[in-house]
Design a protein around this motif. Structure first.
Motif, PDB file in Angstrom:
ATOM      1  N   ASN A 158       0.637  -1.305   0.104  1.00 46.50           N
ATOM      2  CA  ASN A 158       0.024   0.031   0.112  1.00 46.50           C
ATOM      3  C   ASN A 158       0.793   1.330   0.016  1.00 46.50           C
ATOM      4  O   ASN A 158       0.186   2.351   0.319  1.00 46.50           O
ATOM      5  N   VAL A 159       2.047   1.072  -0.217  1.00 47.39           N
ATOM      6  CA  VAL A 159       2.974   2.266  -0.136  1.00 47.39           C
ATOM      7  C   VAL A 159       3.138   2.884  -1.431  1.00 47.39           C
ATOM      8  O   VAL A 159       3.538   2.615  -2.424  1.00 47.39           O
ATOM      9  N   LEU A 160       2.604   4.223  -1.764  1.00 44.78           N
ATOM     10  CA  LEU A 160       2.781   5.024  -2.958  1.00 44.78           C
ATOM     11  C   LEU A 160       4.034   5.924  -3.193  1.00 44.78           C
ATOM     12  O   LEU A 160       4.149   6.343  -4.111  1.00 44.78           O
ATOM     13  N   GLY A 161       4.816   6.080  -1.738  1.00 51.55           N
ATOM     14  CA  GLY A 161       5.675   7.060  -2.118  1.00 51.55           C
ATOM     15  C   GLY A 161       6.461   7.578  -0.823  1.00 51.55           C
ATOM     16  O   GLY A 161       5.906   6.890   0.162  1.00 51.55           O
ATOM     17  N   ILE A 162       6.976   8.678  -0.981  1.00 53.91           N
ATOM     18  CA  ILE A 162       7.815   9.377   0.400  1.00 53.91           C
ATOM     19  C   ILE A 162       6.689  10.835   0.589  1.00 53.91           C
ATOM     20  O   ILE A 162       6.584  11.508  -0.243  1.00 53.91           O
ATOM     21  N   GLY A 163       6.508  10.844   1.861  1.00 54.50           N
ATOM     22  CA  GLY A 163       5.606  11.978   2.126  1.00 54.50           C
ATOM     23  C   GLY A 163       4.962  11.579   3.818  1.00 54.50           C
ATOM     24  O   GLY A 163       5.043  10.646   4.189  1.00 54.50           O
ATOM     25  N   GLU A 164       4.479  12.931   4.086  1.00 57.95           N
ATOM     26  CA  GLU A 164       4.502  14.175   3.666  1.00 57.95           C
ATOM     27  C   GLU A 164       5.620  14.802   4.185  1.00 57.95           C
ATOM     28  O   GLU A 164       5.883  15.117   5.203  1.00 57.95           O
ATOM     29  N   ILE A 165       6.682  14.874   3.367  1.00 57.33           N
ATOM     30  CA  ILE A 165       7.893  15.673   3.509  1.00 57.33           C
ATOM     31  C   ILE A 165       7.624  17.361   3.467  1.00 57.33           C
ATOM     32  O   ILE A 165       6.714  17.562   2.356  1.00 57.33           O
ATOM     33  N   GLY A 166       8.446  18.157   3.739  1.00 61.34           N
ATOM     34  CA  GLY A 166       8.067  19.416   3.788  1.00 61.34           C
ATOM     35  C   GLY A 166       8.930  20.392   4.587  1.00 61.34           C
ATOM     36  O   GLY A 166       9.935  20.006   5.195  1.00 61.34           O
ATOM     37  N   LEU A 167       8.360  21.732   5.084  1.00 59.63           N
ATOM     38  CA  LEU A 167       8.884  22.392   5.963  1.00 59.63           C
ATOM     39  C   LEU A 167       7.804  22.764   6.998  1.00 59.63           C
ATOM     40  O   LEU A 167       6.684  22.510   6.480  1.00 59.63           O
ATOM     41  N   ASN A 168       8.290  22.923   8.137  1.00 55.99           N
ATOM     42  CA  ASN A 168       7.337  23.502   9.099  1.00 55.99           C
ATOM     43  C   ASN A 168       7.668  25.017   9.714  1.00 55.99           C
ATOM     44  O   ASN A 168       6.844  25.954   9.294  1.00 55.99           O
ATOM     45  N   LYS A 169       8.904  25.303  10.273  1.00 57.70           N
ATOM     46  CA  LYS A 169       9.159  26.728  10.689  1.00 57.70           C
ATOM     47  C   LYS A 169      10.285  27.072   9.221  1.00 57.70           C
ATOM     48  O   LYS A 169      10.967  28.192   9.575  1.00 57.70           O
ATOM     49  N   ASN A 170      10.400  26.228   8.520  1.00 60.11           N
ATOM     50  CA  ASN A 170      11.348  26.860   7.305  1.00 60.11           C
ATOM     51  C   ASN A 170      12.893  26.979   7.696  1.00 60.11           C
ATOM     52  O   ASN A 170      13.597  27.707   7.278  1.00 60.11           O
ATOM     53  N   THR A 171      13.252  26.096   8.600  1.00 65.30           N
ATOM     54  CA  THR A 171      14.622  26.058   9.073  1.00 65.30           C
ATOM     55  C   THR A 171      15.744  25.440   8.240  1.00 65.30           C
ATOM     56  O   THR A 171      15.187  24.505   7.407  1.00 65.30           O
ATOM     57  N   ALA A 195      13.760   9.729  -2.374  1.00 69.78           N
ATOM     58  CA  ALA A 195      12.637   9.366  -3.637  1.00 69.78           C
ATOM     59  C   ALA A 195      13.226   9.045  -4.962  1.00 69.78           C
ATOM     60  O   ALA A 195      12.625   8.115  -5.892  1.00 69.78           O
ATOM     61  N   VAL A 196      14.317   9.937  -5.440  1.00 72.08           N
ATOM     62  CA  VAL A 196      14.934   9.812  -6.398  1.00 72.08           C
ATOM     63  C   VAL A 196      15.578   8.462  -6.612  1.00 72.08           C
ATOM     64  O   VAL A 196      15.381   7.880  -7.715  1.00 72.08           O
ATOM     65  N   LYS A 197      16.216   8.072  -5.627  1.00 67.69           N
ATOM     66  CA  LYS A 197      16.888   6.885  -5.700  1.00 67.69           C
ATOM     67  C   LYS A 197      16.067   5.478  -5.975  1.00 67.69           C
ATOM     68  O   LYS A 197      16.410   4.687  -6.748  1.00 67.69           O
ATOM     69  N   TYR A 198      15.116   5.631  -5.283  1.00 67.27           N
ATOM     70  CA  TYR A 198      14.007   4.432  -5.320  1.00 67.27           C
ATOM     71  C   TYR A 198      12.797   4.843  -6.293  1.00 67.27           C
ATOM     72  O   TYR A 198      11.903   4.072  -6.220  1.00 67.27           O
ATOM     73  N   GLN A 199      13.074   5.724  -7.263  1.00 68.11           N
ATOM     74  CA  GLN A 199      11.906   6.044  -8.291  1.00 68.11           C
ATOM     75  C   GLN A 199      10.533   6.265  -7.580  1.00 68.11           C
ATOM     76  O   GLN A 199       9.468   5.851  -8.068  1.00 68.11           O
ATOM     77  N   GLN A 200      10.395   6.939  -6.440  1.00 71.81           N
ATOM     78  CA  GLN A 200       9.221   7.026  -5.487  1.00 71.81           C
ATOM     79  C   GLN A 200       8.501   8.358  -6.077  1.00 71.81           C
ATOM     80  O   GLN A 200       9.176   9.279  -6.173  1.00 71.81           O
ATOM     81  N   GLN A 201       7.161   8.349  -6.003  1.00 74.43           N
ATOM     82  CA  GLN A 201       6.398   9.549  -5.994  1.00 74.43           C
ATOM     83  C   GLN A 201       6.779  10.359  -4.431  1.00 74.43           C
ATOM     84  O   GLN A 201       7.039   9.779  -3.655  1.00 74.43           O
ATOM     85  N   ILE A 202       6.294  11.583  -4.551  1.00 66.21           N
ATOM     86  CA  ILE A 202       6.533  12.576  -3.516  1.00 66.21           C
ATOM     87  C   ILE A 202       5.081  13.276  -3.226  1.00 66.21           C
ATOM     88  O   ILE A 202       4.408  13.974  -4.060  1.00 66.21           O
ATOM     89  N   LEU A 203       4.817  13.461  -1.850  1.00 65.58           N
ATOM     90  CA  LEU A 203       3.763  14.101  -1.328  1.00 65.58           C
ATOM     91  C   LEU A 203       4.451  15.248  -0.266  1.00 65.58           C
ATOM     92  O   LEU A 203       5.213  14.582   0.656  1.00 65.58           O
ATOM     93  N   ILE A 204       3.956  16.162  -0.539  1.00 73.53           N
ATOM     94  CA  ILE A 204       4.565  17.423   0.170  1.00 73.53           C
ATOM     95  C   ILE A 204       3.773  18.201   1.167  1.00 73.53           C
ATOM     96  O   ILE A 204       2.545  18.445   0.660  1.00 73.53           O
ATOM     97  N   HIS A 205       4.236  18.449   2.272  1.00 77.37           N
ATOM     98  CA  HIS A 205       3.492  19.241   3.484  1.00 77.37           C
ATOM     99  C   HIS A 205       4.201  20.520   3.218  1.00 77.37           C
ATOM    100  O   HIS A 205       4.997  20.825   2.993  1.00 77.37           O
ATOM    101  N   THR A 206       3.200  21.652   3.172  1.00 72.29           N
ATOM    102  CA  THR A 206       3.489  22.962   3.149  1.00 72.29           C
ATOM    103  C   THR A 206       3.395  23.558   4.491  1.00 72.29           C
ATOM    104  O   THR A 206       2.321  23.298   4.885  1.00 72.29           O
ATOM    105  N   PRO A 207       3.988  24.445   4.901  1.00 68.07           N
ATOM    106  CA  PRO A 207       3.720  24.912   6.416  1.00 68.07           C
ATOM    107  C   PRO A 207       2.696  25.718   6.524  1.00 68.07           C
ATOM    108  O   PRO A 207       1.683  26.056   5.428  1.00 68.07           O
TER     109      PRO A 207
END
Ligand code: ZN
Lengths: 270, 88
Positions: A100-113, A127-139
């Motif tokens: 059931n794994v679709l990719g890497i996520g939710e990666i992103g930034l929180n306080k933009n550090t 994600a690039v190495k394993y050809q995974q899709q990416i889901l992003i969290h925006t702050p």
């Protein structure tokens, strides 16, 4: 109407919620790994969390005929701890072949550090190495605009990243345009008080069109509403959108996006 | 590009949503009254300045109000951020 919630944190919800979602038309969902409300102490804590996401939740969902997918990472908030983050990133490949794994996520930034940015880039590398899709969290709130621009900057700087395999979530009026016009998918999160209402999401659909745009409920441990997508469907119906147009945003788009993941099986969905 | 085959007219939107907008203006008015009645002062608080600038946007007759209120409430983006963080 059948729909898919592409971003909902079911580990925070009860089994009754699964039943309610099924009754309201939810046929599939994807659950990105995120913050649990407290910082976890060790990599084993994440390993157990990933077991929950890849083994337990799909079974719980299946009881109600809902297909459960997931995304794995260490979230932006805990990414402030760089050494723990690197241990988690090194462990993630153990789970990438779970069905059931679709990719890497939710990666992103929180306080933009700086630390968050460093770990974001290391997730993209994974994600690039394993050809995974990416889901992003925006702050959220005052950090959203700056953080979204930083995230897009990092992604667009890396020519190996296929933008049509990246979903940028929690877009609002001031960030949606940059996400869509640069070729990424965009997700609007319907969340009381701090994010977006069904009315404002409907406005953005009317303004930008349905191409690469979807909506989600987040449905997490905060004051959220797991049935927010049916609210959006109601709002769009009220405004006179046709069934086909609504279906495109709440079903077809997430299905098309998920279908780009190697673990996705088309016959899984009605 | 619009997904709506027959977009609602301005008159129709006003008729359908006036009561909702009215209630939101009242919520805001009552919130300001509540602050006024309370002990202490928020006159110079940054949040009050942001709210007041936000209200000005609502009344300035220009388009893109939601987007401009969002930007008003946002930290700025510095295109040189990577260099500042020493990232490549
Ligand atoms: Zn989330």
């Amino acid at each position: 109407m059948d729909y898919i919630d592409p971003h909902i944190h079911m580990v925070s919800r009860t089994t009754d919620d699964y039943e309610t979602l099924a009754r309201m038309g939810c046929v599939a969902m994807s659950e990105p790994a995120f913050w649990a409300g407290f910082d976890r102490g060790s990599v084993d804590s994440f390993r157990d969390y990933f077991r929950q996401l890849t083994q337990f939740e799909p079974k719980r969902a299946a009881q109600f005929g809902i297909k459960h997918y997931t995304w794995l990472c260490i979230n932006a908030k805990e990414a402030e701890n760089v050494s723990l983050s690197r241990e988690v990133i090194a462990m993630i490949p153990e789970f990438l072949t779970a069905p059931n794994v679709l990719g890497i996520g939710e990666i992103g930034l929180n306080k933009n550090t700086k630390n968050e940015s460093t770990i974001f880039l290391e997730h993209v590398e994974l994600a690039v190495k394993y050809q995974q899709q990416i889901l992003i969290h925006t702050p959220h709130l005052e950090d959203k605009y700056q953080g979204t621009r930083m995230i897009l900057d990092m992604l667009m700087h890396d020519t190996r990243v296929d933008r049509s395999r990246v979903l940028v979530d929690h877009v609002e009026e001031h960030t949606i345009e940059a996400v869509l016009e640069n070729g990424f998918w965009a997700g609007m999160t319907l969340y009381p008080v701090t994010k977006c209402t069904p009315q404002r999401a409907a406005d953005m659909i009317e303004r930008y069109g349905p191409e690469r745009l979807m909506a989600n409920s987040a449905g997490d441990w905060g004051p959220s509403k797991p049935t927010a997508i049916p609210d959006l469907i109601m709002e769009l119906k009220r405004r006179g959108h046709t069934r086909e147009q609504i279906h495109r945003v709440v079903y077809e788009n997430p299905r098309r996006f998920f279908a780009q993941s190697s673990n996705f099986r088309t016959h899984d969905l009605p | 590009m619009s997904t709506n085959p027959e977009p609602r007219s301005a008159e129709q939107i006003l008729a359908e949503e006036f009561l909702l907008a009215r209630s939101r203006v009242l919520d805001l008015a009552a919130f300001l009254d509540r602050l006024e009645r309370a002990q202490g002062s928020t006159e110079h608080a940054t949040q009050m300045q942001l709210l007041s600038q936000g209200l000005n946007i609502l009344c300035d007759g220009e388009p893109e109000k939601a987007r401009r209120v969002q930007l008003l409430m946002s930290r700025e983006y510095d295109p040189a951020w990577r260099k500042n963080y020493g990232l490549h």
